[in-house]
Design a protein around this motif. Sequence first.
Motif, PDB file in Angstrom:
ATOM      1  N   VAL A  66       0.856  -1.196   0.000  1.00 12.37           N
ATOM      2  CA  VAL A  66       0.000   0.000   0.000  1.00 12.37           C
ATOM      3  C   VAL A  66       0.889   1.241   0.000  1.00 12.37           C
ATOM      4  O   VAL A  66       2.046   1.192   0.433  1.00 12.37           O
ATOM      5  N   ASP A  67       0.336   2.325  -0.495  1.00 15.96           N
ATOM      6  CA  ASP A  67       1.041   3.608  -0.527  1.00 15.96           C
ATOM      7  C   ASP A  67       0.189   4.627   0.216  1.00 15.96           C
ATOM      8  O   ASP A  67      -1.007   4.755  -0.047  1.00 15.96           O
ATOM      9  N   ILE A  68       0.818   5.322   1.159  1.00 21.53           N
ATOM     10  CA  ILE A  68       0.108   6.363   1.904  1.00 21.53           C
ATOM     11  C   ILE A  68       0.800   7.696   1.616  1.00 21.53           C
ATOM     12  O   ILE A  68       1.903   7.718   1.062  1.00 21.53           O
ATOM     13  N   ASN A 142       5.587   5.602   1.223  1.00 20.38           N
ATOM     14  CA  ASN A 142       5.073   6.930   1.570  1.00 20.38           C
ATOM     15  C   ASN A 142       5.589   7.979   0.588  1.00 20.38           C
ATOM     16  O   ASN A 142       6.744   7.962   0.185  1.00 20.38           O
ATOM     17  N   ALA A 143       4.681   8.905   0.238  1.00 25.72           N
ATOM     18  CA  ALA A 143       5.075  10.012  -0.631  1.00 25.72           C
ATOM     19  C   ALA A 143       5.284  11.266   0.205  1.00 25.72           C
ATOM     20  O   ALA A 143       4.761  11.367   1.312  1.00 25.72           O
ATOM     21  N   LEU A 144       6.052  12.205  -0.318  1.00 25.25           N
ATOM     22  CA  LEU A 144       6.237  13.545   0.262  1.00 25.25           C
ATOM     23  C   LEU A 144       7.000  13.560   1.582  1.00 25.25           C
ATOM     24  O   LEU A 144       6.758  14.404   2.442  1.00 25.25           O
ATOM     25  N   ALA A 185      13.799   6.418  -5.915  1.00 24.83           N
ATOM     26  CA  ALA A 185      14.412   7.603  -6.533  1.00 24.83           C
ATOM     27  C   ALA A 185      13.546   8.006  -7.711  1.00 24.83           C
ATOM     28  O   ALA A 185      13.516   7.320  -8.737  1.00 24.83           O
ATOM     29  N   GLN A 186      12.808   9.087  -7.557  1.00 18.40           N
ATOM     30  CA  GLN A 186      11.817   9.456  -8.571  1.00 18.40           C
ATOM     31  C   GLN A 186      12.201  10.747  -9.281  1.00 18.40           C
ATOM     32  O   GLN A 186      12.293  11.812  -8.673  1.00 18.40           O
ATOM     33  N   GLY A 187      12.444  10.621 -10.571  1.00 15.29           N
ATOM     34  CA  GLY A 187      12.911  11.753 -11.363  1.00 15.29           C
ATOM     35  C   GLY A 187      11.806  12.698 -11.795  1.00 15.29           C
ATOM     36  O   GLY A 187      10.613  12.392 -11.733  1.00 15.29           O
ATOM     37  N   GLU A 189      10.622  13.563 -14.583  1.00 18.10           N
ATOM     38  CA  GLU A 189       9.667  13.219 -15.643  1.00 18.10           C
ATOM     39  C   GLU A 189       8.457  12.439 -15.160  1.00 18.10           C
ATOM     40  O   GLU A 189       7.520  12.173 -15.903  1.00 18.10           O
ATOM     41  N   ALA A 190       8.469  12.069 -13.864  1.00 20.86           N
ATOM     42  CA  ALA A 190       7.409  11.228 -13.299  1.00 20.86           C
ATOM     43  C   ALA A 190       6.064  11.936 -13.245  1.00 20.86           C
ATOM     44  O   ALA A 190       5.984  13.155 -13.165  1.00 20.86           O
ATOM     45  N   GLY A 191       5.000  11.128 -13.211  1.00 21.92           N
ATOM     46  CA  GLY A 191       3.654  11.653 -12.974  1.00 21.92           C
ATOM     47  C   GLY A 191       3.429  11.861 -11.493  1.00 21.92           C
ATOM     48  O   GLY A 191       4.040  11.208 -10.658  1.00 21.92           O
ATOM     49  N   GLY A 192       2.539  12.780 -11.156  1.00 18.06           N
ATOM     50  CA  GLY A 192       2.242  13.072  -9.747  1.00 18.06           C
ATOM     51  C   GLY A 192       3.282  14.009  -9.151  1.00 18.06           C
ATOM     52  O   GLY A 192       4.048  14.665  -9.881  1.00 18.06           O
ATOM     53  N   GLY A 220      10.074   7.157 -12.558  1.00 14.24           N
ATOM     54  CA  GLY A 220      10.036   8.368 -13.375  1.00 14.24           C
ATOM     55  C   GLY A 220      10.451   8.068 -14.792  1.00 14.24           C
ATOM     56  O   GLY A 220      11.641   7.925 -15.076  1.00 14.24           O
ATOM     57  N   GLY A 221       9.459   7.914 -15.681  1.00 13.83           N
ATOM     58  CA  GLY A 221       9.772   7.754 -17.092  1.00 13.83           C
ATOM     59  C   GLY A 221       9.979   6.324 -17.536  1.00 13.83           C
ATOM     60  O   GLY A 221      10.558   6.085 -18.597  1.00 13.83           O
ATOM     61  N   ILE A 222       9.486   5.352 -16.766  1.00 15.70           N
ATOM     62  CA  ILE A 222       9.704   3.949 -17.151  1.00 15.70           C
ATOM     63  C   ILE A 222       8.426   3.349 -17.732  1.00 15.70           C
ATOM     64  O   ILE A 222       7.361   3.414 -17.121  1.00 15.70           O
ATOM     65  N   VAL A 239      12.256  -1.405 -10.368  1.00 19.10           N
ATOM     66  CA  VAL A 239      11.614  -0.185 -10.863  1.00 19.10           C
ATOM     67  C   VAL A 239      10.270   0.010 -10.172  1.00 19.10           C
ATOM     68  O   VAL A 239       9.638  -0.941  -9.704  1.00 19.10           O
ATOM     69  N   TRP A 240       9.856   1.274 -10.136  1.00 18.55           N
ATOM     70  CA  TRP A 240       8.576   1.682  -9.542  1.00 18.55           C
ATOM     71  C   TRP A 240       7.888   2.502 -10.616  1.00 18.55           C
ATOM     72  O   TRP A 240       8.364   3.568 -10.998  1.00 18.55           O
ATOM     73  N   MET A 241       6.786   1.967 -11.152  1.00 16.21           N
ATOM     74  CA  MET A 241       6.099   2.630 -12.269  1.00 16.21           C
ATOM     75  C   MET A 241       4.695   3.070 -11.835  1.00 16.21           C
ATOM     76  O   MET A 241       4.018   2.326 -11.132  1.00 16.21           O
ATOM     77  N   GLY A 242       4.292   4.257 -12.275  1.00 14.61           N
ATOM     78  CA  GLY A 242       2.963   4.748 -11.909  1.00 14.61           C
ATOM     79  C   GLY A 242       2.086   5.035 -13.118  1.00 14.61           C
ATOM     80  O   GLY A 242       1.006   4.489 -13.275  1.00 14.61           O
ATOM     81  N   SER A 243       2.576   5.893 -14.011  1.00 14.49           N
ATOM     82  CA  SER A 243       1.736   6.343 -15.135  1.00 14.49           C
ATOM     83  C   SER A 243       1.295   5.195 -16.034  1.00 14.49           C
ATOM     84  O   SER A 243       0.146   5.136 -16.477  1.00 14.49           O
ATOM     85  N   TYR A 244       2.231   4.290 -16.305  1.00 14.98           N
ATOM     86  CA  TYR A 244       2.022   3.335 -17.393  1.00 14.98           C
ATOM     87  C   TYR A 244       0.785   2.460 -17.210  1.00 14.98           C
ATOM     88  O   TYR A 244       0.189   2.005 -18.170  1.00 14.98           O
TER      89      TYR A 244
HETATM   90  C1  LIG Z   1      -2.260   9.193 -11.335  1.00 12.05           C
HETATM   91  C2  LIG Z   1      -1.078   9.185 -10.415  1.00 12.05           C
HETATM   92  C3  LIG Z   1      -1.287   9.324  -9.047  1.00 12.05           C
HETATM   93  C4  LIG Z   1      -0.196   9.278  -8.170  1.00 12.05           C
HETATM   94  N1  LIG Z   1      -0.430   9.349  -6.827  1.00 12.05           N
HETATM   95  C5  LIG Z   1       0.557   9.045  -5.962  1.00 12.05           C
HETATM   96  C6  LIG Z   1       0.298   8.848  -4.575  1.00 12.05           C
HETATM   97  O1  LIG Z   1      -0.847   8.991  -4.113  1.00 12.05           O
HETATM   98  N2  LIG Z   1       1.335   8.462  -3.781  1.00 12.05           N
HETATM   99  C7  LIG Z   1       2.601   8.253  -4.284  1.00 12.05           C
HETATM  100  O2  LIG Z   1       3.488   7.842  -3.540  1.00 12.05           O
HETATM  101  N3  LIG Z   1       2.880   8.472  -5.582  1.00 12.05           N
HETATM  102  C8  LIG Z   1       1.883   8.824  -6.430  1.00 12.05           C
HETATM  103  N4  LIG Z   1       2.176   8.970  -7.766  1.00 12.05           N
HETATM  104  C9  LIG Z   1       3.561   8.802  -8.229  1.00 12.05           C
HETATM  105  C10 LIG Z   1       3.866   7.314  -8.468  1.00 12.05           C
HETATM  106  O3  LIG Z   1       3.943   6.623  -7.245  1.00 12.05           O
HETATM  107  C11 LIG Z   1       5.205   7.102  -9.172  1.00 12.05           C
HETATM  108  O4  LIG Z   1       6.263   7.507  -8.346  1.00 12.05           O
HETATM  109  C12 LIG Z   1       5.341   7.800 -10.507  1.00 12.05           C
HETATM  110  O5  LIG Z   1       4.171   7.640 -11.258  1.00 12.05           O
HETATM  111  C13 LIG Z   1       6.542   7.228 -11.244  1.00 12.05           C
HETATM  112  O6  LIG Z   1       6.790   7.872 -12.448  1.00 12.05           O
HETATM  113  P1  LIG Z   1       6.021   7.522 -13.838  1.00 12.05           P
HETATM  114  O7  LIG Z   1       4.727   8.246 -13.709  1.00 12.05           O
HETATM  115  O8  LIG Z   1       6.902   8.081 -14.870  1.00 12.05           O
HETATM  116  O9  LIG Z   1       5.862   6.035 -13.890  1.00 12.05           O
HETATM  117  C14 LIG Z   1       1.120   9.096  -8.671  1.00 12.05           C
HETATM  118  C15 LIG Z   1       1.321   8.995 -10.035  1.00 12.05           C
HETATM  119  C16 LIG Z   1       0.253   9.046 -10.909  1.00 12.05           C
HETATM  120  C17 LIG Z   1       0.511   8.946 -12.385  1.00 12.05           C
END
Ligand SMILES: Cc1cc2nc3c(=O)[nH]c(=O)nc-3n(C[C@H](O)[C@H](O)[C@H](O)COP(=O)(O)O)c2cc1C
Length: 371
Positions: A66-68, A142-144, A185-187, A189-192, A220-222, A239-244
């Motif tokens: 889970v991510d908080i 955890n983010a932020l 390590a999130q660059g 170019e990442a989303g969010g 970031g960018g994968i 790797v840790w991917m979010g957008s894809y």
């Molecule tokens: C729609 C969206 C929502 C996100 N929300 C969170 C979040 O709630 N918590 C978090 O740790 N990261 C969040 N992120 C960042 C992702 O965890 C991840 O680090 C990021 O998407 C990686 O880069 P990428 O978008 O290039 O794959 C979010 C990303 C996206 C695209």
Amino acid sequence: MHTSLSEKFGIEYPVFGFTPSEHVAAAISRAGGLGVLGCVRFNDPEELEAVLSWMDENTDGKPYGVDIVMPAKVPTEGTSVDLESLIPAEHRAFVDRTLAELGVPPLDSGAEHATGVLGWLHSVARSHVDVALNHRIALIANALGSPPKDVIDQAHEKGVPVAALAGAVEHARRHVANGVDIVIAQGYEAGGHTGEIASMVLIPEIVDAIGDSAAVLAAGGIGSGRQVAAALSLGAAGVWMGSYWLTTSEYKLGSASSEGPSAIQRALLGATSADTVRSRIYSGKPARLLKTKWTDAWSKPDAPAPLPMPLQNLLVSEAHQRIAASENPDVVAMPVGQIVGRMNEIRPVAEVMDELVEGFDSAVSRLDTLR
Ligand SMILES: Cc1cc2nc3c(=O)[nH]c(=O)nc-3n(C[C@H](O)[C@H](O)[C@H](O)COP(=O)(O)O)c2cc1C
């Protein structure tokens, strides 16, 4: 694709997938990666409880996380202050005017109005941790910032490792000093929410800075096996991917119908890598979003400066709800990274995973021929 982290978590591939959708998260775990469910959208811990029970039953016994979101700098808690009263009338007028100009209709009468994201208040995020630790989670991210020390201890007491996102070397060093086990390590170019240093520079910088004291995931960018191979070459253990995952067929959030791509997905499918913008308009902190008529309106000279977290999201939460209901791809409010330029078809998660693995294998074979 075997690394210390695939070994540690007992997963086939060191591919960690962040997603707000339980359907996508479960599919990532079933496909051999580690699905990580974003909890920030759960204002009600009982809803999270039900979703995690569903995850327990739909992941074929495979691990998930889970991510908080617990910002290191705590935003004003809702308990003692009337947050709504802190939002200036000028900002509300701008939002109303912009929605009218963009042709976004009001909500249907009788529709429940969104309360905004409260998951980044520490009191709410702590309820996420309490709920999650009663399920068979394998990771809390955890983010932020680092989560507070007692939250890290609470996870460790249950044998659950803790990860935290880092956009700069000093964040990574702080996480390690605070007892975080995995640095993401999130660059840029990442989303969010994202910092200002590109993945290519940031990942090896963080790997070198923290040495063996924590494992590093690259983010970031994968979105391809070649990029996975590059991340592992830079020293990451996964790797840790979010957008894809937003254009997978399992992703249905924000969609009015279960048939075909949603307006959000149609907007993402048509976007190039140049169609994102890093802005404070989503949450009050810099976050990369899809560039649309909504983000354009906020960059015009008459637009007010975005408010600090958590006020900005409270300001725009009903706007986000109206935008989602309007199903107009031109006016989407959606975090996404620059990898959106490669997100050109809707496919099941398992197919994406197969392609990542195949792409990784051919990248490594190609590099082998270069020696
Ligand atoms: C729609 C969206 C929502 C996100 N929300 C969170 C979040 O709630 N918590 C978090 O740790 N990261 C969040 N992120 C960042 C992702 O965890 C991840 O680090 C990021 O998407 C990686 O880069 P990428 O978008 O290039 O794959 C979010 C990303 C996206 C695209």
